[in-house]
Enzyme design. Structure first.
Site, PDB file in Angstrom:
ATOM      1  N   LYS A  79      62.951  59.832  18.919  1.00 24.30           N
ATOM      2  CA  LYS A  79      61.787  58.829  17.914  1.00 24.30           C
ATOM      3  C   LYS A  79      62.440  58.517  16.807  1.00 24.30           C
ATOM      4  O   LYS A  79      63.547  58.897  16.568  1.00 24.30           O
ATOM      5  CB  LYS A  79      60.679  59.689  17.485  1.00 24.30           C
ATOM      6  CG  LYS A  79      59.568  59.186  16.524  1.00 24.30           C
ATOM      7  CD  LYS A  79      58.738  60.041  16.069  1.00 24.30           C
ATOM      8  CE  LYS A  79      57.517  59.346  15.170  1.00 24.30           C
ATOM      9  NZ  LYS A  79      56.473  60.507  14.566  1.00 24.30           N
ATOM     10  N   SER A 154      51.761  58.720  15.737  1.00 21.45           N
ATOM     11  CA  SER A 154      52.900  57.831  15.734  1.00 21.45           C
ATOM     12  C   SER A 154      54.230  57.829  16.690  1.00 21.45           C
ATOM     13  O   SER A 154      54.741  56.783  16.584  1.00 21.45           O
ATOM     14  CB  SER A 154      53.555  57.883  14.245  1.00 21.45           C
ATOM     15  OG  SER A 154      54.051  59.217  14.016  1.00 21.45           O
ATOM     16  N   SER A 178      51.037  63.710  15.535  1.00 23.01           N
ATOM     17  CA  SER A 178      51.682  62.470  15.957  1.00 23.01           C
ATOM     18  C   SER A 178      52.529  62.724  17.289  1.00 23.01           C
ATOM     19  O   SER A 178      53.126  61.846  17.729  1.00 23.01           O
ATOM     20  CB  SER A 178      52.950  61.820  14.899  1.00 23.01           C
ATOM     21  OG  SER A 178      52.077  60.991  13.765  1.00 23.01           O
TER      22      SER A 178
HETATM   23  N1  GLN Z   1      47.752  59.704  12.119  1.00 20.86           N
HETATM   24  C1  GLN Z   1      48.751  60.316  11.377  1.00 20.86           C
HETATM   25  C2  GLN Z   1      48.711  59.462  10.054  1.00 20.86           C
HETATM   26  O1  GLN Z   1      48.635  58.226  10.211  1.00 20.86           O
HETATM   27  C3  GLN Z   1      49.823  60.786  11.913  1.00 20.86           C
HETATM   28  C4  GLN Z   1      50.737  61.155  10.848  1.00 20.86           C
HETATM   29  C5  GLN Z   1      52.105  62.080  11.936  1.00 20.86           C
HETATM   30  O2  GLN Z   1      51.538  63.126  12.432  1.00 20.86           O
HETATM   31  N2  GLN Z   1      53.151  61.412  11.539  1.00 20.86           N
HETATM   32  O3  GLN Z   1      49.173  60.020   8.879  1.00 20.86           O
END
Ligand code: GLN
Length: 483
Positions: A79, A154, A178
């Site tokens: 990532k 994400s 995420s």
């Molecule tokens: N959907 C979560 C957010 O927007 C995911 C964040 C994450 O796990 N990095 O904060």
């Protein structure tokens, strides 16, 4: 030499490499060819590393010398928020444009020790803020099951890479889901470990008390192999912990599974998701697990607490991007003008929204009303989990309340986007481990622009265990996947 990437796992690839069925270079070539074919359409990778073949050749030398370890020559994706020395890393943000990692993250350096092959870095929501990979400065990633839908986020690029045979496995990061939610949307396995079990050194920070690196792979077994390779105490991260092999029971047929019914029966949860969840529960029963309903009255507030704690930590962590030390810089007419110009153009809309929220909840006068209250809720949730795990070994929920949604469907309504985290965020707030495994498909309408009719979309089943009880999830996940 043709390699069947569809059925390949880390273990199988490792055995084939040792037997000399193919070389690490041939394996890397097979994935690079898939990337060449599919990446333009999917936008999973932001960059394919030039030296991927060199890394593979080095792995072949190790194998020849009889020094192979389980990850030697295994092609992985990273990532875009995990540092690898000498490689660009942008967290999919304009503000880090051109930034090159000056050192290896601990996770990468442990994988290098094993001789893993890094193919490239994958797309994500900007600074991991989002559930759809749409907030990336580099455009959205597409769901491989339907190009008009999101892959989740994400870590969307990483999940798509694994689901589409563009890497055998990947590392993502999970602050509120995420790793697990994109894994669910793409039909692969995502693991969020107990907080602290993997070092955050070299992970670009979002919400430091919640962030953790996690593997995205095809199976629970592959996830465990990756986790074992990178976990453990690290002097460079004072919040990291050693995971002792615990004496807890590991026999799947002895396990008690708790279902937080009140939490599942909230508005906005897709009927098909609930039906598929109930089928997964039947599978657990067939494996001999005892299933019981439990009540967790406070976890429904985890999402609200998260959207105060995370922006607070985020606004602190992202204060360093001022145009001076990293990446993008836009001059203004004064020092303050420089900051304003750089941060206004360097960050996307969602990032700016959260930076404002964070500064607000930490400001004097509001600190007690918001931040301190959220921290108290967090303590209650931790206690609630600790109490619940005295009665059951595992808590099960769907991974996400819906299957993959359409690109653009939720971008105008941040609150509906935030609700995508409803089932995943409690594990981050409670610092406990959680695993998402694929649990079947639902049918939905396809991409109308290409007239692709009906599509099958994958769903995920989430199991959570008590603090430091990560091993239990792998055992149950493996049994679930072979059932
Ligand atoms: N959907 C979560 C957010 O927007 C995911 C964040 C994450 O796990 N990095 O904060």
């Amino acid at each position: 030499m043709s390699i069947d990437l569809n059925t390949l796992t880390i273990k199988k690839a490792h055995d084939a490499l040792l037997r000399g069925e193919y070389s690490a270079l041939e394996l890397a070539e097979a994935y690079l060819a898939e990337i060449e074919k599919k990446n333009e359409r999917l936008n999973a990778y932001l960059e394919v590393f030039e030296d991927a073949r060199e890394q593979a050749k080095e792995a072949d030398r190790r194998i020849k010398e009889g020094k192979a370890r389980v990850l030697t020559g295994i092609p992985l994706a990273l990532k875009d928020n995990i540092l690898m020395k000498g490689k660009k890393v942008n967290a999919s943000s304009r503000i880090l444009q051109g930034y090159v990692a000056p050192y290896d993250s601990t996770a990468v350096s442990r994988l290098k020790t094993q001789g893993a092959v890094f193919l490239g870095r994958t797309n994500m929501d900007e600074f991991a803020m989002g559930s759809s990979t749409e907030t990336s400065y580099f455009g959205p990633t597409k769901n491989p099951y339907d190009k008009s839908r999101v892959p989740g986020g994400s870590s969307g690029g990483a999940a798509v890479a694994v689901a589409s045979n563009l890497a055998l496995a990947a590392l993502g990061s999970d602050t509120a889901g995420s790793v697990r939610q994109p894994a669910a949307f793409c039909g692969v396995t995502g693991f969020k470990p107990t907080y602290g079990t993997i070092s955050r050194h070299g992970l670009i920070a979002m919400g430091s008390s919640l962030d953790i690196i996690g593997p995205i792979a095809k199976t629970a077994e592959d996830s465990e192999i990756l986790f074992d390779a990178i976990k453990g105490k690290d002097p460079l991260d004072c919040t990291s912990i050693e995971l002792k092999v615990n004496s807890q029971k590991l026999k799947v047929s002895d396990l008690k599974i708790g279902i937080p019914r009140n939490f599942l029966e909230m508005k906005g949860i897709d009927e098909d998701v609930l039906a598929s969840f109930n089928e997964s529960i039947q599978t657990l029963k067939k494996l001999g697990c005892a299933v019981q309903d439990i009540t967790l009255p406070t976890i429904r507030h985890a999402l609200a607490a998260y959207y105060i704690i995370m922006p607070a930590e985020l606004s602190t962590n992202l204060a360093r991007y001022d145009g001076v030390k990293y990446g993008f810089y836009k001059p203004g007419d004064s020092l303050l003008g420089d900051y304003i110009a750089t941060r206004t153009d360097g960050f996307g809309k969602e990032a700016r929204r959260r930076l404002l929220l964070g500064a607000y909840v930490l400001s004097s006068g509001y600190y007690d009303a918001y931040y301190r209250t959220a921290i108290s809720v967090r303590t209650l949730i931790e206690k609630e989990f600790a109490e619940a795990f005295k009665g059951v070994d595992v808590i099960a929920t769907p991974t996400a309340p819906t299957p993959a949604f359409k690109i653009g469907e939720k971008t105008k309504d941040p609150l509906s986007m935030y609700l995508a985290d409803i089932f995943t965020v409690p594990a981050n707030i409670g610092a406990i481990p959680a695993l998402s495994v694929p649990s079947g498909f639902v049918e939905r309408s396809g991409d109308s622009s290409t007239g692709s009719g009906r599509v099958r979309l994958p769903l995920g089943f989430q199991i959570m265990a008590g603090h430091r009880n990560d091993a239990l999830l792998f055992e149950l996940g493996k049994k679930f996947q072979s059932a």
